[in-house]
Write a protein that holds these residues in place. Structure first.
Motif, PDB file in Angstrom:
ATOM      1  N   THR A 119      22.571 -27.098 111.011  1.00 37.65           N
ATOM      2  CA  THR A 119      22.068 -27.920 112.119  1.00 37.65           C
ATOM      3  C   THR A 119      23.254 -28.560 112.836  1.00 37.65           C
ATOM      4  O   THR A 119      24.180 -29.056 112.200  1.00 37.65           O
ATOM      5  N   HIS A 120      23.206 -28.520 114.160  1.00 43.01           N
ATOM      6  CA  HIS A 120      24.298 -29.063 114.985  1.00 43.01           C
ATOM      7  C   HIS A 120      23.729 -29.647 116.266  1.00 43.01           C
ATOM      8  O   HIS A 120      22.578 -29.406 116.628  1.00 43.01           O
ATOM      9  N   HIS A 121      24.534 -30.446 116.937  1.00 45.47           N
ATOM     10  CA  HIS A 121      24.186 -30.926 118.279  1.00 45.47           C
ATOM     11  C   HIS A 121      25.440 -31.145 119.108  1.00 45.47           C
ATOM     12  O   HIS A 121      26.522 -30.956 118.677  1.00 45.47           O
ATOM     13  N   ILE A 140      20.708 -23.128 113.307  1.00 43.07           N
ATOM     14  CA  ILE A 140      20.976 -21.703 113.143  1.00 43.07           C
ATOM     15  C   ILE A 140      20.462 -21.322 111.762  1.00 43.07           C
ATOM     16  O   ILE A 140      20.860 -21.934 110.766  1.00 43.07           O
ATOM     17  N   ASN A 141      19.565 -20.357 111.719  1.00 45.87           N
ATOM     18  CA  ASN A 141      19.040 -19.889 110.438  1.00 45.87           C
ATOM     19  C   ASN A 141      19.804 -18.657 109.989  1.00 45.87           C
ATOM     20  O   ASN A 141      20.092 -17.769 110.790  1.00 45.87           O
ATOM     21  N   VAL A 142      20.125 -18.621 108.706  1.00 43.61           N
ATOM     22  CA  VAL A 142      20.788 -17.468 108.113  1.00 43.61           C
ATOM     23  C   VAL A 142      19.826 -16.894 107.073  1.00 43.61           C
ATOM     24  O   VAL A 142      19.533 -17.543 106.071  1.00 43.61           O
ATOM     25  N   TRP A 143      19.335 -15.705 107.351  1.00 42.79           N
ATOM     26  CA  TRP A 143      18.415 -15.034 106.438  1.00 42.79           C
ATOM     27  C   TRP A 143      19.222 -14.203 105.438  1.00 42.79           C
ATOM     28  O   TRP A 143      20.320 -13.734 105.738  1.00 42.79           O
ATOM     29  N   PHE A 190      18.783 -16.721  92.989  1.00 39.08           N
ATOM     30  CA  PHE A 190      18.374 -16.169  94.270  1.00 39.08           C
ATOM     31  C   PHE A 190      18.766 -17.098  95.420  1.00 39.08           C
ATOM     32  O   PHE A 190      18.429 -18.277  95.399  1.00 39.08           O
ATOM     33  N   PHE A 191      19.459 -16.562  96.415  1.00 39.68           N
ATOM     34  CA  PHE A 191      19.712 -17.251  97.674  1.00 39.68           C
ATOM     35  C   PHE A 191      18.575 -16.850  98.604  1.00 39.68           C
ATOM     36  O   PHE A 191      18.340 -15.665  98.846  1.00 39.68           O
ATOM     37  N   MET A 192      17.849 -17.854  99.136  1.00 39.59           N
ATOM     38  CA  MET A 192      16.647 -17.593  99.918  1.00 39.59           C
ATOM     39  C   MET A 192      16.810 -17.894 101.412  1.00 39.59           C
ATOM     40  O   MET A 192      15.852 -17.806 102.161  1.00 39.59           O
ATOM     41  N   GLY A 193      18.006 -18.257 101.843  1.00 35.48           N
ATOM     42  CA  GLY A 193      18.260 -18.550 103.251  1.00 35.48           C
ATOM     43  C   GLY A 193      18.995 -19.866 103.412  1.00 35.48           C
ATOM     44  O   GLY A 193      19.138 -20.639 102.460  1.00 35.48           O
ATOM     45  N   ALA A 194      19.449 -20.126 104.632  1.00 35.25           N
ATOM     46  CA  ALA A 194      20.183 -21.363 104.926  1.00 35.25           C
ATOM     47  C   ALA A 194      19.965 -21.758 106.385  1.00 35.25           C
ATOM     48  O   ALA A 194      19.618 -20.922 107.219  1.00 35.25           O
ATOM     49  N   LYS A 253      28.744 -30.629 117.163  1.00 37.61           N
ATOM     50  CA  LYS A 253      28.983 -31.352 115.919  1.00 37.61           C
ATOM     51  C   LYS A 253      28.009 -30.833 114.869  1.00 37.61           C
ATOM     52  O   LYS A 253      26.793 -30.862 115.065  1.00 37.61           O
ATOM     53  N   ILE A 254      28.545 -30.363 113.752  1.00 40.02           N
ATOM     54  CA  ILE A 254      27.720 -29.879 112.647  1.00 40.02           C
ATOM     55  C   ILE A 254      27.227 -31.111 111.896  1.00 40.02           C
ATOM     56  O   ILE A 254      28.027 -31.933 111.452  1.00 40.02           O
TER      57      ILE A 254
END
Length: 152
Positions: free
Chosen positions: A150-152, A28-31, A143-147, A67-68
Motif C-alpha cells: 500500500t502506498h500514496h 498493489i496486489n502480488v498473487w 504457503f505464501f498466499m499473496g501480498a 510513499k510506501i
C-alpha cells in the motif's frame, strides 16, 4: 461596495487553496502466480492461489515520490514446521540491494493469516531504483498466499 467584497474573497480563496489535499492510498496486489522463482531448477510449487517450497521475487512498480505505507502478506502454515518470510527490497544498478521491510511467520495453525511487514527503511520511492518483494517459503508446510503493498 464591490471593492470590499473583492478584498474579502481573496483571503478566502487563498485559505481554500492552502488546505492540504487528502491523498488516497493505493494498493498493489502480488498473487502467487506472479512470483518469479529465484532458482527454477529447484522443485518449488506455484499456482494462482499459492506458492511454496522455494525462494521467489516479484517486481513492484511504484511512481517516484510515492510513499510506501504498508506491506502485508498472507501465510498458511499447514503443520509444523512452517516458515514464510517477505522482504521489501530496492536496488540501484551497480549497488548492493537495500532491505526496506522484513517479517516472517512460523504459524502452523492451518489458518490463513495476514502478516504485517514493518517498514524500517526509506519509504519514499526514489528515482533510479528498482523495487521488489522477496518471498521465502521454506517447505511443503509453508504457503505464501499473496501480498499487498500500500502506498500514496
Amino acid at each position: 461596495m464591490k471593492k470590499a467584497m473583492m478584498n474579502f474573497r481573496i483571503p478566502l480563496v487563498f485559505a481554500v487553496l492552502m488546505i492540504p489535499a487528502v491523498v488516497e492510498a493505493e494498493s498493489i496486489n502480488v498473487w502467487p502466480d506472479q512470483l518469479k522463482p529465484v532458482n527454477p531448477t529447484v522443485a518449488y510449487m506455484q499456482s494462482v492461489d499459492e506458492a511454496r517450497n522455494g525462494l521467489f521475487y516479484a517486481p513492484i512498480y511504484l511512481r517516484v515520490g510515492a510513499k510506501i505505507v504498508k506491506v502485508t502478506y498472507y501465510h498458511l502454515g499447514a503443520r509444523s514446521p512452517a516458515l514464510t518470510a517477505a522482504k521489501l527490497m530496492r536496488v540501484k544498478m551497480g549497488e548492493v540491494p537495500q532491505k526496506l521491510a522484513d517479517k516472517s511467520s512460523s504459524d502452523s495453525t492451518g489458518e490463513i493469516i495476514p502478516v504485517d511487514v514493518p517498514i524500517t527503511g526509506e519509504s519514499v520511492v526514489k528515482p533510479d531504483y528498482r523495487y521488489y518483494l522477496s518471498i521465502e517459503s521454506l517447505n511443503d508446510n509453508s504457503f505464501f498466499m499473496g501480498a499487498t503493498v500500500t502506498h500514496h
